[in-house]
Design a protein around this motif. Sequence first.
Motif, PDB file in Angstrom:
ATOM      1  N   GLY A  23       0.806  -1.226   0.000  1.00 32.35           N
ATOM      2  CA  GLY A  23       0.000   0.000   0.000  1.00 32.35           C
ATOM      3  C   GLY A  23       0.833   1.267   0.000  1.00 32.35           C
ATOM      4  O   GLY A  23       0.327   2.338  -0.310  1.00 32.35           O
ATOM      5  N   GLU A  24       2.122   1.133   0.362  1.00 33.00           N
ATOM      6  CA  GLU A  24       2.974   2.328   0.390  1.00 33.00           C
ATOM      7  C   GLU A  24       3.793   2.463  -0.880  1.00 33.00           C
ATOM      8  O   GLU A  24       4.625   3.357  -1.005  1.00 33.00           O
ATOM      9  N   VAL A  25       3.585   1.524  -1.808  1.00 30.98           N
ATOM     10  CA  VAL A  25       4.431   1.480  -2.998  1.00 30.98           C
ATOM     11  C   VAL A  25       3.587   1.821  -4.219  1.00 30.98           C
ATOM     12  O   VAL A  25       2.453   1.384  -4.342  1.00 30.98           O
ATOM     13  N   ARG A  26       4.173   2.592  -5.102  1.00 33.10           N
ATOM     14  CA  ARG A  26       3.473   3.015  -6.311  1.00 33.10           C
ATOM     15  C   ARG A  26       3.399   1.867  -7.314  1.00 33.10           C
ATOM     16  O   ARG A  26       4.354   1.098  -7.457  1.00 33.10           O
ATOM     17  N   CYS A  27       2.275   1.747  -7.990  1.00 34.49           N
ATOM     18  CA  CYS A  27       2.212   0.849  -9.128  1.00 34.49           C
ATOM     19  C   CYS A  27       3.028   1.495 -10.237  1.00 34.49           C
ATOM     20  O   CYS A  27       2.765   2.647 -10.601  1.00 34.49           O
ATOM     21  N   PRO A  28       4.078   0.798 -10.734  1.00 35.88           N
ATOM     22  CA  PRO A  28       5.003   1.483 -11.647  1.00 35.88           C
ATOM     23  C   PRO A  28       4.374   1.856 -12.983  1.00 35.88           C
ATOM     24  O   PRO A  28       4.863   2.754 -13.651  1.00 35.88           O
ATOM     25  N   THR A  29       3.297   1.181 -13.366  1.00 41.64           N
ATOM     26  CA  THR A  29       2.796   1.406 -14.720  1.00 41.64           C
ATOM     27  C   THR A  29       1.461   2.128 -14.769  1.00 41.64           C
ATOM     28  O   THR A  29       0.944   2.366 -15.843  1.00 41.64           O
ATOM     29  N   CYS A  30       0.866   2.428 -13.600  1.00 40.56           N
ATOM     30  CA  CYS A  30      -0.428   3.098 -13.711  1.00 40.56           C
ATOM     31  C   CYS A  30      -0.410   4.448 -13.011  1.00 40.56           C
ATOM     32  O   CYS A  30       0.570   4.810 -12.366  1.00 40.56           O
ATOM     33  N   GLU A  31      -1.504   5.152 -13.135  1.00 41.05           N
ATOM     34  CA  GLU A  31      -1.579   6.519 -12.631  1.00 41.05           C
ATOM     35  C   GLU A  31      -2.313   6.533 -11.305  1.00 41.05           C
ATOM     36  O   GLU A  31      -3.483   6.152 -11.228  1.00 41.05           O
ATOM     37  N   GLY A  32      -1.616   6.908 -10.234  1.00 40.82           N
ATOM     38  CA  GLY A  32      -2.317   7.201  -8.996  1.00 40.82           C
ATOM     39  C   GLY A  32      -2.669   6.022  -8.102  1.00 40.82           C
ATOM     40  O   GLY A  32      -3.229   6.216  -7.046  1.00 40.82           O
ATOM     41  N   LEU A  33      -2.355   4.798  -8.512  1.00 35.85           N
ATOM     42  CA  LEU A  33      -2.728   3.660  -7.663  1.00 35.85           C
ATOM     43  C   LEU A  33      -1.495   3.097  -6.965  1.00 35.85           C
ATOM     44  O   LEU A  33      -0.377   3.249  -7.433  1.00 35.85           O
ATOM     45  N   SER A  34      -1.743   2.438  -5.839  1.00 34.58           N
ATOM     46  CA  SER A  34      -0.643   1.755  -5.170  1.00 34.58           C
ATOM     47  C   SER A  34      -0.554   0.332  -5.706  1.00 34.58           C
ATOM     48  O   SER A  34      -1.473  -0.154  -6.361  1.00 34.58           O
ATOM     49  N   ALA A  35       0.570  -0.308  -5.394  1.00 37.82           N
ATOM     50  CA  ALA A  35       0.751  -1.686  -5.865  1.00 37.82           C
ATOM     51  C   ALA A  35      -0.270  -2.617  -5.218  1.00 37.82           C
ATOM     52  O   ALA A  35      -0.555  -3.694  -5.736  1.00 37.82           O
TER      53      ALA A  35
END
Lengths: 183, 683
Positions: A74-86
């Motif tokens: 929840g603290e990590v960014r999804c590398p390929t999308c906009e604005g969502l966490s992993a």
Amino acid sequence: MTEPTPGPEPAPVAESRPGGLDAATGTDGGGGSLRRWLPFLLLVPVVTIALFVGAGGDDAGPPTPARRAAGIAGEVRCPTCEGLSAAESEASASVAIRAEIRRRIDEGETDDEVRSFLVGRYGRDILLTPEGSGVAGLVWALPVAGFVLGAGLLVLTMRRRRDQPLRTASAEDRRLVEQAMGR
Amino acid sequence: MNALAGQSAVLFGFLAAVSGAGTTVAGLVRKRPALLRRGLAHVWVVLGAAVVAVVVMERALITNDFSLEYVAGNHSRATPLLYTVASLWGALEGSILLWSLILAGYLALMARRFRTRADDPLVGWATVTGLAVAVFFFGLMLGPANPFREVVGKIAADGAGPNPLLQNHPLMAFHPPVLYLGYVGFTIPFAFAIAALATGRLGEGWLIETRRWTLFAWAFLTAGIILGAWWSYEVLGWGGYWAWDPVENASFLPWLTGTAYLHSVMVQERRGMLRVWNLSLLIATFSLTILGTFLTRSGVLDSVHAFTESPIGPAILGFFAVVVAAGVGLIAWRGDRLRSPGAIDSPLSREGAFLANNLLFGAFAFVVLLGTVFPLLAEALNGERITVGRPYFDRMVTPVALTLLFLMAVAPALPWRKASGELLRTRLQWPAWAATAVVVACVASGLRGLGTLLAFGLGAFAAAAAVRQLVLSARRNGMRGLLGRANGGMVVHIGVVVVAVTFAASSAYGHRAEFRLSPGESASLAGHSVTYLGTRTVQYPSKRRVIADVKVDDGKVYQPSLSLFPNATQAIGTPSVRTTPAGDVYLTLIAAPRTPEAPAVLAVIVQPLVMWLWLGGALMVIGTFMAVVPGRRRRPTEPASAPAGEYRPTAPTPPRPDPEPVRMPEPVRDPVGVARPAEASGT
């Protein structure tokens, strides 16, 4: 005290002097007001205790590996999308990150070790929470500084306005009024 | 043919706006009322041009005219009619066209509303400002964002179709127009603010003229944001409705400053104070709608350096700079006249509460703005890539939001000028009891988490304060007692509480899990069981859909699916949600099985209350409309009304904000109203 107020009713000005509040409640009689405030005062300990209990122990006990993994994801960014966490995204990159986090936790790594691995692999900006120091620290500090500044300014203006002596008409004002009255 | 007609209409609208603004300025400078009237009439030509342009574009979309780049890029023969019509606002050029149409519509409404006052310089300057904004948007369509650009070379037989995500849910047809009605609606109050600065009539006149316009714009903006959250929830499949992503923040920012304005404007109407601040808030709100358009439409979010690739980014940024510079410059120029005569007597008063409200909304907006643009600034300034995501916003915004809830409870109980402790005690007594009861009940039923409990308790406090006021007002005036600004405002407050409580509950008590299930297998999460029954594939003209049948709690069967569009590589998931007042079970199909017997991967999200978010939003909108309808009007002849001499025909006292019969007679008769230099000199 002479009151050179421009308005027809000087009374309110006197009433709104500092101290008016104490004066108003004071005349009610100290003991009486305490009795009337009692129901209010009783609420304070009740709310405090309830919140203390509520804020305390989560019933889940020690964190399970799954919950720890979900927390980190929840603290990590999804590398390929906009604005969502992993944790929220179903993009393949996020799914891979989730699996990697879980694998490392199962191998006995601590949360910080997992985080520093992710930072090492994807860069600092993989973490959704900006750092508290350096340039990124500004994003935390500026709003707080702005708020304090704004609140300070507000209090200052209010105080200055209130401490201002009642405005008296200057000669210039009188001249203007006379002019406006058409002499 | 469509290209020619569309481009001519846009050019015509542009010229009409230029000529209208020019004529009006000439009329203002030379003081010729005839020119002012003629200038205002240009607005109708602008509207006509915008309508023609939109009709041409819709015709091109519906008749598959792939000779237009926009149609070829955003429409295909297989696209269903609803999404074909909605393709108008599916991409940049079309959304600028929609913006222009709505702007022209608002300007025409303004022209109609003020048709008998066209000679008034205030209306004249407002017309100039409105038309200047129209010149910018029509100009955009002539240059960088031309929706009628023709395809160079061979015309394709079919188009690419809209973005798959945009043809997945009917809400797409409503969310953008409603949002734009809100965005663009702030142009009218902004135009009047600029007109007030230009004419020097900085009293309360312009505020009262635009009160309803502001409320309508705010209601549409609220509805647009909530519809956007709903769309996100129903379509995107991650189970949430608000991700603090820049596009959402862009719509939220003007909402925050607009909300601050709606509150602080009451201080000016009542006490004549905060003139500079109110003008600044309106100018900020309008500027933020432009900044939001820049952020979402220029490509700057992908990379700071991307936005200069198309001329649209610099154009919008330049317009933003002009708006801000003009606003700040005009305020500085009029600074001397803006000094307000009043003073705040006590922080413990209605106006003190409104100031605190403004401080908090200002801080809220600052956090959201900073969090949104900080990564861009950091990258532009020293090349560092920084992510500012949800945890940042949650942590920064939660204390502000909780304080706002507290203020929502206390502020309506405060009288103007000064409150006594005694007064607060009687007015807040039962809201405080209600809040305590809710906190105790929540803790007793096992709910945990300090922030969440505080949100529930303060929410109950605020809701009870609002209900108390509504009940008292209705008791005095019957159903009419629910109308008017103060009471409609209380309904909005209840809506806000519902949204806030839902937000807190669904973020704190949600559960999410993924299951790999073979047909017939069940899994359970947070007290709900889901049974995977199997999948089937359906072929549509525009897509292929794999549908999973999932039984929830041994009841109805839900059908999360994956859609494959011919022009997209990745499958688009469509969630299926079981909605009940107590909470939602949200199902998404993550991986379709290769064979009918193979297991499928399902994500299950269980969240409490979610549907109350939409209902709370609806309540906010309904409350705003109740606030627009005038409440019980006091006639000047009515003995209960203010003493003779108090009645000011130019600035009617707003309906009394507090219906309390006993405490009401304020000892203070606003002495400020007697002498307002700026007002007097202007009118």
